[in-house]
Design a protein around this motif. Structure first.
Motif, PDB file in Angstrom:
ATOM      1  N   LEU A 157       0.848  -1.197   0.000  1.00  0.00           N
ATOM      2  CA  LEU A 157       0.000   0.000   0.000  1.00  0.00           C
ATOM      3  C   LEU A 157       0.883   1.245   0.000  1.00  0.00           C
ATOM      4  CD1 LEU A 157      -2.793   1.350   0.182  1.00  0.00           C
ATOM      5  CD2 LEU A 157      -2.556   1.251   2.656  1.00  0.00           C
ATOM      6  N   LYS A 158       0.879   1.944  -1.141  1.00  0.00           N
ATOM      7  CA  LYS A 158       1.684   3.157  -1.287  1.00  0.00           C
ATOM      8  C   LYS A 158       0.780   4.344  -1.559  1.00  0.00           C
ATOM      9  CE  LYS A 158       5.809   0.957  -3.122  1.00  0.00           C
ATOM     10  NZ  LYS A 158       6.757   0.900  -4.245  1.00  0.00           N
ATOM     11  N   VAL A 159       1.203   5.502  -1.089  1.00  0.00           N
ATOM     12  CA  VAL A 159       0.529   6.765  -1.403  1.00  0.00           C
ATOM     13  C   VAL A 159       1.584   7.705  -1.977  1.00  0.00           C
ATOM     14  CG1 VAL A 159      -1.291   6.554   0.332  1.00  0.00           C
ATOM     15  CG2 VAL A 159       0.841   7.680   0.927  1.00  0.00           C
ATOM     16  N   GLU A 160       1.097   8.719  -2.674  1.00  0.00           N
ATOM     17  CA  GLU A 160       1.986   9.709  -3.275  1.00  0.00           C
ATOM     18  C   GLU A 160       1.856  11.017  -2.502  1.00  0.00           C
ATOM     19  OE1 GLU A 160       3.276  10.619  -7.812  1.00  0.00           O
ATOM     20  OE2 GLU A 160       1.158  10.344  -7.417  1.00  0.00           O
ATOM     21  N   VAL A 161       2.987  11.617  -2.147  1.00  0.00           N
ATOM     22  CA  VAL A 161       3.019  12.859  -1.372  1.00  0.00           C
ATOM     23  C   VAL A 161       3.622  13.959  -2.236  1.00  0.00           C
ATOM     24  CG1 VAL A 161       3.895  13.971   0.715  1.00  0.00           C
ATOM     25  CG2 VAL A 161       3.306  11.551   0.767  1.00  0.00           C
ATOM     26  N   ASP A 162       2.902  15.071  -2.373  1.00  0.00           N
ATOM     27  CA  ASP A 162       3.394  16.222  -3.121  1.00  0.00           C
ATOM     28  C   ASP A 162       4.532  16.864  -2.338  1.00  0.00           C
ATOM     29  OD1 ASP A 162       3.802  18.540  -4.554  1.00  0.00           O
ATOM     30  OD2 ASP A 162       1.872  19.428  -4.049  1.00  0.00           O
ATOM     31  N   THR A 163       5.676  17.067  -2.959  1.00  0.00           N
ATOM     32  CA  THR A 163       6.831  17.674  -2.280  1.00  0.00           C
ATOM     33  C   THR A 163       7.278  18.969  -2.945  1.00  0.00           C
ATOM     34  OG1 THR A 163       8.352  16.345  -3.615  1.00  0.00           O
ATOM     35  CG2 THR A 163       7.695  15.441  -1.481  1.00  0.00           C
TER      36      THR A 163
ATOM     37  N   SER B 222     -14.484  -5.159   4.479  1.00  0.00           N
ATOM     38  CA  SER B 222     -13.821  -5.363   3.192  1.00  0.00           C
ATOM     39  C   SER B 222     -12.391  -5.813   3.423  1.00  0.00           C
ATOM     40  CB  SER B 222     -13.841  -4.061   2.393  1.00  0.00           C
ATOM     41  OG  SER B 222     -13.136  -4.218   1.198  1.00  0.00           O
ATOM     42  N   THR B 223     -11.888  -6.613   2.495  1.00  0.00           N
ATOM     43  CA  THR B 223     -10.504  -7.070   2.621  1.00  0.00           C
ATOM     44  C   THR B 223      -9.515  -6.141   1.937  1.00  0.00           C
ATOM     45  OG1 THR B 223     -10.795  -8.432   0.646  1.00  0.00           O
ATOM     46  CG2 THR B 223     -11.179  -9.492   2.789  1.00  0.00           C
ATOM     47  N   ASP B 224      -9.986  -5.313   0.996  1.00  0.00           N
ATOM     48  CA  ASP B 224      -9.062  -4.456   0.256  1.00  0.00           C
ATOM     49  C   ASP B 224      -9.301  -2.960   0.459  1.00  0.00           C
ATOM     50  OD1 ASP B 224     -11.455  -4.412  -1.063  1.00  0.00           O
ATOM     51  OD2 ASP B 224     -10.588  -4.385  -3.071  1.00  0.00           O
ATOM     52  N   LYS B 225     -10.151  -2.587   1.407  1.00  0.00           N
ATOM     53  CA  LYS B 225     -10.406  -1.172   1.660  1.00  0.00           C
ATOM     54  C   LYS B 225     -10.122  -0.862   3.122  1.00  0.00           C
ATOM     55  CE  LYS B 225     -13.855  -0.718  -1.926  1.00  0.00           C
ATOM     56  NZ  LYS B 225     -15.243  -0.489  -2.254  1.00  0.00           N
ATOM     57  N   GLY B 226      -9.729   0.401   3.359  1.00  0.00           N
ATOM     58  CA  GLY B 226      -9.419   0.806   4.723  1.00  0.00           C
ATOM     59  C   GLY B 226      -9.351   2.313   4.849  1.00  0.00           C
ATOM     60  N   ILE B 227      -8.942   2.765   6.014  1.00  0.00           N
ATOM     61  CA  ILE B 227      -8.848   4.190   6.315  1.00  0.00           C
ATOM     62  C   ILE B 227      -7.388   4.544   6.540  1.00  0.00           C
ATOM     63  CG2 ILE B 227      -9.472   5.997   7.951  1.00  0.00           C
ATOM     64  CD1 ILE B 227     -11.977   4.311   8.585  1.00  0.00           C
ATOM     65  N   VAL B 228      -6.919   5.549   5.793  1.00  0.00           N
ATOM     66  CA  VAL B 228      -5.564   6.069   5.969  1.00  0.00           C
ATOM     67  C   VAL B 228      -5.664   7.332   6.809  1.00  0.00           C
ATOM     68  CG1 VAL B 228      -3.528   7.019   4.836  1.00  0.00           C
ATOM     69  CG2 VAL B 228      -4.761   5.113   3.793  1.00  0.00           C
ATOM     70  N   THR B 229      -4.981   7.356   7.935  1.00  0.00           N
ATOM     71  CA  THR B 229      -4.976   8.522   8.820  1.00  0.00           C
ATOM     72  C   THR B 229      -3.640   9.236   8.675  1.00  0.00           C
ATOM     73  OG1 THR B 229      -6.401   7.366  10.381  1.00  0.00           O
ATOM     74  CG2 THR B 229      -5.263   9.328  11.192  1.00  0.00           C
ATOM     75  N   ILE B 230      -3.696  10.534   8.356  1.00  0.00           N
ATOM     76  CA  ILE B 230      -2.498  11.345   8.170  1.00  0.00           C
ATOM     77  C   ILE B 230      -2.451  12.362   9.295  1.00  0.00           C
ATOM     78  CG2 ILE B 230      -1.284  12.910   6.619  1.00  0.00           C
ATOM     79  CD1 ILE B 230      -2.958  11.579   4.349  1.00  0.00           C
TER      80      ILE B 230
ATOM     81  N   SER C 239       2.885  11.625   9.757  1.00  0.00           N
ATOM     82  CA  SER C 239       2.898  10.184   9.965  1.00  0.00           C
ATOM     83  C   SER C 239       1.590   9.640   9.418  1.00  0.00           C
ATOM     84  CB  SER C 239       3.066   9.848  11.444  1.00  0.00           C
ATOM     85  OG  SER C 239       1.938  10.265  12.173  1.00  0.00           O
ATOM     86  N   MET C 240       1.649   8.446   8.861  1.00  0.00           N
ATOM     87  CA  MET C 240       0.470   7.844   8.255  1.00  0.00           C
ATOM     88  C   MET C 240       0.259   6.447   8.822  1.00  0.00           C
ATOM     89  SD  MET C 240       0.853   9.017   4.296  1.00  0.00           S
ATOM     90  CE  MET C 240       2.609   9.217   4.133  1.00  0.00           C
ATOM     91  N   SER C 241      -0.995   6.112   9.008  1.00  0.00           N
ATOM     92  CA  SER C 241      -1.335   4.761   9.450  1.00  0.00           C
ATOM     93  C   SER C 241      -2.526   4.274   8.649  1.00  0.00           C
ATOM     94  CB  SER C 241      -1.648   4.748  10.952  1.00  0.00           C
ATOM     95  OG  SER C 241      -2.792   5.538  11.216  1.00  0.00           O
ATOM     96  N   TYR C 242      -2.649   2.967   8.557  1.00  0.00           N
ATOM     97  CA  TYR C 242      -3.723   2.342   7.784  1.00  0.00           C
ATOM     98  C   TYR C 242      -4.493   1.393   8.692  1.00  0.00           C
ATOM     99  CZ  TYR C 242      -6.036  -0.690   4.387  1.00  0.00           C
ATOM    100  OH  TYR C 242      -6.967  -1.409   3.694  1.00  0.00           O
ATOM    101  N   GLU C 243      -5.808   1.485   8.616  1.00  0.00           N
ATOM    102  CA  GLU C 243      -6.669   0.578   9.374  1.00  0.00           C
ATOM    103  C   GLU C 243      -7.653  -0.056   8.391  1.00  0.00           C
ATOM    104  OE1 GLU C 243      -9.994   0.698  12.932  1.00  0.00           O
ATOM    105  OE2 GLU C 243      -8.649   2.400  12.663  1.00  0.00           O
ATOM    106  N   ALA C 244      -7.577  -1.358   8.273  1.00  0.00           N
ATOM    107  CA  ALA C 244      -8.455  -2.072   7.340  1.00  0.00           C
ATOM    108  C   ALA C 244      -9.893  -2.030   7.837  1.00  0.00           C
ATOM    109  CB  ALA C 244      -7.994  -3.514   7.193  1.00  0.00           C
ATOM    110  N   LEU C 245     -10.824  -1.927   6.900  1.00  0.00           N
ATOM    111  CA  LEU C 245     -12.243  -1.976   7.247  1.00  0.00           C
ATOM    112  C   LEU C 245     -12.651  -3.420   7.518  1.00  0.00           C
ATOM    113  CD1 LEU C 245     -13.786   0.517   4.661  1.00  0.00           C
ATOM    114  CD2 LEU C 245     -13.382   0.891   7.085  1.00  0.00           C
ATOM    115  N   LYS C 246     -13.491  -3.601   8.489  1.00  0.00           N
ATOM    116  CA  LYS C 246     -13.936  -4.955   8.830  1.00  0.00           C
ATOM    117  C   LYS C 246     -14.857  -5.538   7.760  1.00  0.00           C
ATOM    118  CE  LYS C 246     -13.555  -4.069  13.724  1.00  0.00           C
ATOM    119  NZ  LYS C 246     -14.218  -3.880  15.004  1.00  0.00           N
TER     120      LYS C 246
END
Length: 101
Positions: free
Chosen positions: A62-68, A90-98, A81-88
């Motif tokens: 799981l990669k994201v792109e950051v504008d620099t 779905s197996t391929d969707k989740g929430i990215v917290t920045i 800082s970024m973290s990912y929490e999978a949705l219960k």
């Protein structure tokens, strides 16, 4: 006699007390100052049209792109800082917290 001497002081202090008292702002929060560094745009890989960007891997696969380009994430710094929490549900969707540091 005491009333005559106290009355001018009361009349002088009354308007000052009214201005010093906090007023109701209807639940508004106000800030003053300036933004020193603009924030970093973060999106899925390929979604940004920025001249300069950087890919960050949050978790394996799981990669994201950051504008620099001329912002807080420029010059090899990454003040987030970024973290990912999978949705219960779905197996391929989740929430990215920045979070900005």
């Amino acid at each position: 006699m005491k009333l005559k001497t106290a009355l001018p002081y009361v009349l002088l202090l009354l308007p000052l007390a009214a201005f010093a008292a906090p007023g109701s702002q209807s639940g508004e929060i106000r800030f003053t100052g300036q933004i020193v560094n603009s924030g970093c745009a973060v999106a899925r890989v390929g979604a940004l049209s920025a001249a300069q960007s950087r890919q960050v891997e949050i978790k394996p696969g799981l990669k994201v792109e950051v504008d620099t380009d001329r912002n807080a994430c420029g010059h090899q710094s990454l003040p987030i800082s970024m973290s990912y929490e999978a949705l219960k549900t779905s197996t391929d969707k989740g929430i990215v917290t920045i979070t900005y540091l």
